[in-house]
Design a protein around this motif. Structure first.
Motif, PDB file in Angstrom:
ATOM      1  N   CYS A 143      44.497  33.871  38.034  1.00  0.00           N
ATOM      2  CA  CYS A 143      44.031  35.265  38.187  1.00  0.00           C
ATOM      3  C   CYS A 143      43.136  35.397  39.504  1.00  0.00           C
ATOM      4  O   CYS A 143      42.239  34.517  39.652  1.00  0.00           O
ATOM      5  CB  CYS A 143      43.009  35.637  37.147  1.00  0.00           C
ATOM      6  SG  CYS A 143      42.432  37.387  37.125  1.00  0.00           S
TER       7      CYS A 143
ATOM      8  N   TYR B   3      40.985  37.258  40.279  1.00  0.00           N
ATOM      9  CA  TYR B   3      39.792  38.069  40.213  1.00  0.00           C
ATOM     10  C   TYR B   3      38.992  36.940  39.402  1.00  0.00           C
ATOM     11  O   TYR B   3      37.828  36.632  39.901  1.00  0.00           O
ATOM     12  CB  TYR B   3      39.651  39.084  39.266  1.00  0.00           C
ATOM     13  CG  TYR B   3      40.401  40.262  40.060  1.00  0.00           C
ATOM     14  CD1 TYR B   3      39.645  41.164  40.990  1.00  0.00           C
ATOM     15  CD2 TYR B   3      41.646  40.574  39.860  1.00  0.00           C
ATOM     16  CE1 TYR B   3      40.477  42.192  41.791  1.00  0.00           C
ATOM     17  CE2 TYR B   3      42.402  41.848  40.404  1.00  0.00           C
ATOM     18  CZ  TYR B   3      41.628  42.371  41.248  1.00  0.00           C
ATOM     19  OH  TYR B   3      42.271  43.593  42.074  1.00  0.00           O
ATOM     20  N   CYS B   4      39.460  36.108  38.489  1.00  0.00           N
ATOM     21  CA  CYS B   4      38.626  35.040  37.817  1.00  0.00           C
ATOM     22  C   CYS B   4      38.601  34.023  38.538  1.00  0.00           C
ATOM     23  O   CYS B   4      37.887  32.969  38.418  1.00  0.00           O
ATOM     24  CB  CYS B   4      39.253  34.957  36.243  1.00  0.00           C
ATOM     25  SG  CYS B   4      39.162  36.309  35.274  1.00  0.00           S
TER      26      CYS B   4
ATOM     27  N   HIS C 265      45.669  40.697  33.678  1.00  0.00           N
ATOM     28  CA  HIS C 265      44.788  39.652  32.759  1.00  0.00           C
ATOM     29  C   HIS C 265      44.184  40.053  31.548  1.00  0.00           C
ATOM     30  O   HIS C 265      42.937  40.315  31.364  1.00  0.00           O
ATOM     31  CB  HIS C 265      43.691  39.004  33.786  1.00  0.00           C
ATOM     32  CG  HIS C 265      43.025  37.760  33.245  1.00  0.00           C
ATOM     33  ND1 HIS C 265      42.159  37.057  33.835  1.00  0.00           N
ATOM     34  CD2 HIS C 265      43.582  36.900  32.206  1.00  0.00           C
ATOM     35  CE1 HIS C 265      41.728  36.037  33.210  1.00  0.00           C
ATOM     36  NE2 HIS C 265      42.687  35.828  31.940  1.00  0.00           N
TER      37      HIS C 265
ATOM     38  N   CYS D  19      39.520  39.116  32.190  1.00  0.00           N
ATOM     39  CA  CYS D  19      38.961  40.182  32.822  1.00  0.00           C
ATOM     40  C   CYS D  19      39.579  41.694  32.802  1.00  0.00           C
ATOM     41  O   CYS D  19      38.984  42.626  33.468  1.00  0.00           O
ATOM     42  CB  CYS D  19      38.623  39.527  34.552  1.00  0.00           C
ATOM     43  SG  CYS D  19      40.438  39.630  35.376  1.00  0.00           S
TER      44      CYS D  19
HETATM   45 ZN   LIG Z   1      41.138  37.631  35.210  1.00  0.00          ZN
END
Ligand SMILES: [Zn+2]
Lengths: 997, 103
Positions: B6, B8-9, B60, B64
């Motif tokens: 991911c 973002y994560c 995701h 998130c």
């Molecule tokens: Zn994520």
């Protein structure tokens, strides 16, 4: 004594305890540590089953997971009956009860064996050819008969009382296979300190060291070394050692499925133990050390009980102390069978003769066999076996023809060579390569971070395997991040080495069509069947496999694939790699449903969602229905009431006085932020900018294709705050749909979305008395029609707790929906109920809710719409903002087909006979006298008995429906045609006056 | 089960946490209501369905909850890279061999 064929001086079980067991009702003695197969052989029992198609008597072929013949049923009790258990894998426990399968009336006299005589009818492709016509006979005749006559064991007929468990695990290095190579790789990796899992399918580690009497490592007997090494590994904190654990599937990115058999080997498994445990392992590196599987020789009647793999016979002797016969013959095309003959001879078993297909092989084992006085014949073939329920002789002939000689034997040990077990490698999407010199498929191109070592990699000899494995284990650890490497590579002091052999049919497989020289024992496929498949036009090995079913049984052709391929290649006149190898698929060996399902059964199959008011409804004796994961109160029967009576009473009560309904399952999403109204404009067809705070609107959500996706009442609590409701089932996907647009198409909008479904309990109070019931409990909200008109919302308090009080109606009556924090849901419900009792209110369930809304023609998305219905089709054009420049679905809605004439439109239907209630889903036609298949112009979407209307009512999607008002249409049903009249959708209070009644 | 990173994560997480959301880089017109039938057909119905490299959207879901884009090989299922929603189609892909040669 644990069997007449037990040799006290041989094997490793001599100190162990006696275990009694039964096979087909006959009682026997075995030893703890035996498999069922070794215990049966110790008692001289070779006949253990009947074959799949021809019902031929079958014995024990192998000593491991590749076993195609010795499949039995193990029965612990009525519910714990496991069919198709491989006797070679099942460990013996005291009291074990096993049954043979696929025979009637008995194993030694089986009526189904006439299939063997009738075998010309059962040759390759017989399923495709014989039972073609008539089609109906498949259902009534062919399939049941074939299933009864040909088959495996019988499924248990009771729910599985055992429990299973499931675990995820992560490691740096996963070693699959606990033979010498696997242990060496695990040692090398473990010594670096990385996390290691070592798994092996057997009860004890050691792999082929179980039978290789000539192996010595680090000054010890090979098997003893293996036990010491594994004990050392098991004691290390960074190592998990799993025995009785089969790696059955190799999936993407080093994700491997293992099944650990936890308690099938125990006499009385405690309930605290699962029967099996599923391990889902993610490994940085995988070391494949899955070994090799011996092949049989393909000759006439090579399936007679007593004929087995040489390595298996050696395992039974050297590990279990069991002689597989008193006078054994050996038929081989490679050296390894000599070692079996030598070990048996040394243990006092007579070896009648070794028949070697090779012309002039040389080597130490051959010399040793001769020195022991064993007769050795080169360049000869066993052309047939004698005996029926047990082999009694082998007939030998020079391989190029000549005089026959029949030698009496009670067992034949055979070896055509060893096939590297590339199953897991192949499952990992690696590509195998054919080694023309050794005639083996070995790992070629890797697709994942794994490495093959030892026999599965085509590496011959213990010393070379250990070197390779130790180096690979160290490298895998390093690649997985290990910093240090220390430790000592095991040293091989003595080893055995053999390779080569032959593939395909031996001379004894005959060209004669009556000869049964088995290639695939489990599916009864002979050499002749494979030749026939080629002659009938099959060219690809995948076609040959499907036509003959070679390799398609539960053993997945572990012993048969290479022979089948070689025979096909020879018949085609092509080299083996050009014919190709069939694909190996998971599972490597059969996996129980229990292991896969694990705890996800019964109430744990799916989460159950209950509302805050559920306990009250339960106490009232409500009948619940499943709506998605929710349990919803369906109706509240009083003593003596059936569903029909209860629903009628509830419906009448709502319109006469009032009803309380638990609407908590409604999906609820809060849309908040400076751009909340803009966002709502884009996601719903309706206009929102001008909706005053404190007012509500019925919203319709479309997909981009222009079809209705969801609907619900939306309240604007503040300029920047909307309380959106969705259908009960639609909440998660509506949330996903909103998030998708917010994050990816309209990220410039300053909006937050929050699911509040479970935060608010919702109590619908509907009916003429609804305000009287609510008002005494409410603080801070003016309940007058002027202050709180239909379709408005106020925040205040009820029973002292915060509420969002909606004035709205899904019944057509004056109505309210009381939202309170879920924790207060039941308390507020009980308070409202107490008030309601003063006015004669009733609790009503989802069925009455459905009837009441249908009386008013309110649709339910997903029932009256099906993903192909536009707002216009549903008569909801009024809810589409005509002046809007954009909303999701605006363009899709204008597609030519969606604005074309003759689309199905929602209408009401009244049966001519008011007592007849239509069936939901029933098809509608214009002319019931037309020929079948009739032209169907629509279908019934909702249909109920309406006590309030005194008749049945229905909604339907009908082509051009709104242009057919007053027309008569027909609903043909099995018991006759029902006449209906097309009407508007509102059946009750057409003017809507009761909303303020 | 695939592992998906991911963006973002900034973590690789198991496939179970994610949900596929179809092909990426299909822009919704700012003037969608005025689009011709042909343009709408291309936007809404036509997908590339390649054998090989595909750019696709994932969410995701159980993490998130962000949507992001991924480059994946439809033959091997391997993820070549992932990147945030709104970022352009990567002009150059990292070198990832589909075949690890025998070690
Ligand atoms: Zn994520």
């Amino acid at each position: 004594m644990s069997g007449a064929f037990r040799i006290p001086s041989a094997g490793r079980l001599s100190q162990a305890k006696t275990a009694r067991f039964s096979f087909d009702g006959q009682s026997y003695a075995g030893i703890e540590g035996d498999t069922l197969a070794s215990a049966l052989l110790a008692n001289g029992v070779h006949l253990v089953g009947r074959s799949f198609k021809y019902h031929r008597p079958r014995g024990i072929l192998s000593a491991g997971a590749e076993e195609p013949n010795a499949l039995v049923e193990i029965k612990r009790d009525a519910a714990r009956k496991t069919p198709n258990v491989r006797a070679t894998v099942q460990e013996l426990y005291d009291g074990l009860a096993a049954q043979s399968q696929n025979r009637w009336p008995s194993l030694s006299f089986d009526v189904g064996a006439v299939n063997d005589m009738a075998s010309p009818f059962f040759s390759a492709g017989f399923y495709y050819k014989t039972f073609m016509w008539p089609k109906a006979a498949w259902k009534s005749l062919y399939e049941p008969k074939i299933r009864a006559a040909a088959g495996l064991g019988v499924s248990p007929d009771q729910p599985d009382p055992d429990h299973y468990s499931s675990r995820y695990a992560h490691c740096d290095v996963l070693v699959l296979g606990g033979g010498a190579a696997g242990i060496a790789a695990a040692l090398a990796a473990a010594e670096t300190g990385v996390r290691v899992i070592l798994a092996d399918e057997q009860a004890e580690f050691g792999g082929s060291l179980r039978f290789e009497s000539g192996a010595r490592i680090d000054g010890q007997d090979g098997f003893a070394w293996a036990q010491g090494a594994v004990a050392k590994l098991a004691a290390m904190d960074n190592v998990r050692v799993l025995s009785r654990t089969t790696a059955f599937g190799y999936y993407a990115q080093n994700f491997v499925g293992l099944v650990e058999r936890v308690s099938d080997h125990l006499k009385a498994p405690g309930h605290e133990l699962p029967r099996e445990r599923l391990w889902q392992v993610r490994a940085k590196r995988v070391v494949l050390a899955s070994g090799a599987i011996e092949r049989h020789m393909v000759f006439a009647d090579n399936d007679r009980p007593g004929i087995m793999l040489a390595g298996a016979a050696r395992t039974y002797l050297n590990h279990y102390g069991v002689a597989v016969g008193k006078n054994v013959g050996v038929y081989t095309a490679n050296d390894s069978a000599y070692a079996a003959a030598i070990d048996l001879k040394k243990a006092g078993v007579n070896v009648a003769a070794i028949v070697d297909l090779r012309d002039n092989p040389t080597g130490p084992v051959i010399d040793e066999a001769r020195a022991l006085g064993i007769e050795v014949n080169f360049g000869r073939a066993v052309i047939r076996a004698g005996g029926k329920l047990r082999v009694s002789s082998m007939t030998v002939q020079p391989k190029n023809g000549g005089g026959e000689r029949t030698i009496p034997v009670d067992a034949i040990l055979m070896s055509a060579g060893w096939t590297p077990s590339v199953h897991l490698f192949s499952q990992s999407r690696g590509k195998v390569a054919f080694n023309d010199e050794t005639k083996r498929f070995v790992p070629g191109i890797y697709a994942q971070d794994c490495v093959s070592v030892g026999a599965c990699n085509g590496t011959d000899g213990l010393s070379a395997s250990l070197d390779e494995a130790y180096a690979a284990g160290a490298k895998a650890a390093k690649d997985a991040g290990a910093k240090t490497a220390r430790g000592m590579k095991p040293k091989v002091d003595a080893s055995e080495s053999w390779s080569r052999g032959m593939l395909g049919a031996a001379p004894g497989a005959g060209s004669d069509t009556t000869v049964k020289a088995f290639v695939d024992f489990q599916n009864d496929v002979t050499a002749k069947d494979i030749r026939q498949a080629v002659h009938e036009g099959m060219r690809s090995i995948e076609h040959v496999k499907r036509f003959t079913t070679n390799g398609m049984a539960t053993d997945q052709g572990k012993t048969s694939n290479m022979h089948g391929l070689a025979i096909a290649a020879e018949t085609l006149g092509k080299p083996i790699p050009e014919v190709g190898l069939t694909t190996f698929r998971a599972p490597y060996t059969p996996v129980t449903f229990g292991a896969i399902v694990s705890h996800a059964r019964g109430p744990l199959f799916d989460p159950t969602r209950r509302t805050a008011i559920h306990p009250w409804a339960e106490a009232q004796g409500a009948v619940f229905e499943d709506v998605g994961q929710w349990k919803r109160a369906w109706y509240f029967p009083k003593a003596g009431e059936d569903m029909h009576a209860a629903v009628d009473r509830e419906c009448v009560a709502v319109r006469k006085t009032a009803g309380l309904f638990d609407a908590s399952t409604l999906g609820k999403i809060e849309v908040v932020g400076p751009d909340a109204a803009k966002f709502m404009e884009l996601l719903y067809t309706n206009p929102w900018e001008k909706l005053e705070p404190g007012r509500c609107r019925y919203g319709i959500m479309l997909r981009e294709d222009g079809f209705i996706y969801d609907d619900g009442v939306v309240g604007r609590l503040a300029p920047d705050r909307f309380h959106v409701t969705t259908t009960t089932g639609g909440a998660p996907r509506v949330m996903n749909h909103m998030e998708d647009y917010l994050q990816t198409e309209f990220p410039h909008l300053n909006v937050w979305l929050t699911s509040i479904t479970e935060q608010w309990a919702v109590i619908a109070v509907q009916g003429p008395k609804s305000r009287d019931i609510i008002a005494p409990l409410v603080e801070g909200i003016d309940m007058s029609d002027e202050a709180l008109p239909h379709m408005s919302v106020r925040e205040g308090k009820i029973c002292g707790v915060p509420t969002r009080l909606f004035r709205m109606s899904f019944t057509g009556e004056r109505g309210f929906e009381v939202n309170v924090p879920a924790d207060y849901g039941q308390a507020v419900w009980e308070a409202l109920w107490a008030e309601g009792q003063k006015h004669g209110a009733a609790a009503y369930g989802t069925e009455a809710m459905h009837v009441l809304r249908a009386e008013k023609g309110y649709i339910i998305v997903g029932q009256d719409t099906d993903g192909t219905v536009t707002p216009n089709d549903a008569g909801l054009d009024w809810a589409v903002g005509k002046k809007k420049a954009d909303f999701v679905g605006i363009r899709g809605m204008a597609r030519p087909d969606l604005v074309a004439k003759g689309r199905k439109q929602l209408v009401g239907l009244k049966t001519k006979d008011p007592k007849v209630v239509l069936e939901e889903g029933a098809q509608i036609v214009e002319d019931p006298k037309q020929a079948i298949p009739m032209k169907m112009i629509g279908h019934v979407t909702s249909s109920y008995w309406s006590q309030n209307c005194g008749r049945s009512i229905a909604l339907a999607l009908v082509a051009g429906g709104r242009g057919r008002m007053g027309d008569t249409l027909y609903v043909p049903m099995p018991n006759g045609v029902i006449e209906v009249e097309v009407t508007g959708m509102v059946f009750f209070d057409e003017t809507g006056g009761r909303l303020n009644g | 089960m695939l592992l998906i990173r991911c963006p973002y994560c900034e973590e690789e997480r198991p496939e179970l946490e994610f949900r596929n959301a179809g092909e990426a880089h299909i822009a919704r017109s700012a003037n969608i209501a005025g689009e011709s039938d042909d343009d709408f057909e291309k936007f809404f119905f036509i997908r590339s369905n390649p054998k090989g490299i595909i750019h696709e959207r994932w969410r995701h879901m159980h993490g998130c909850a962000r949507f992001f884009n991924a480059v994946r090989d439809t033959v091997t299922d391997k993820f070549i890279m992932t990147y945030k929603a709104g970022e352009p189609k990567p002009s150059k892909l990292p070198e990832i061999s589909n075949e690890v040669v025998a070690k």
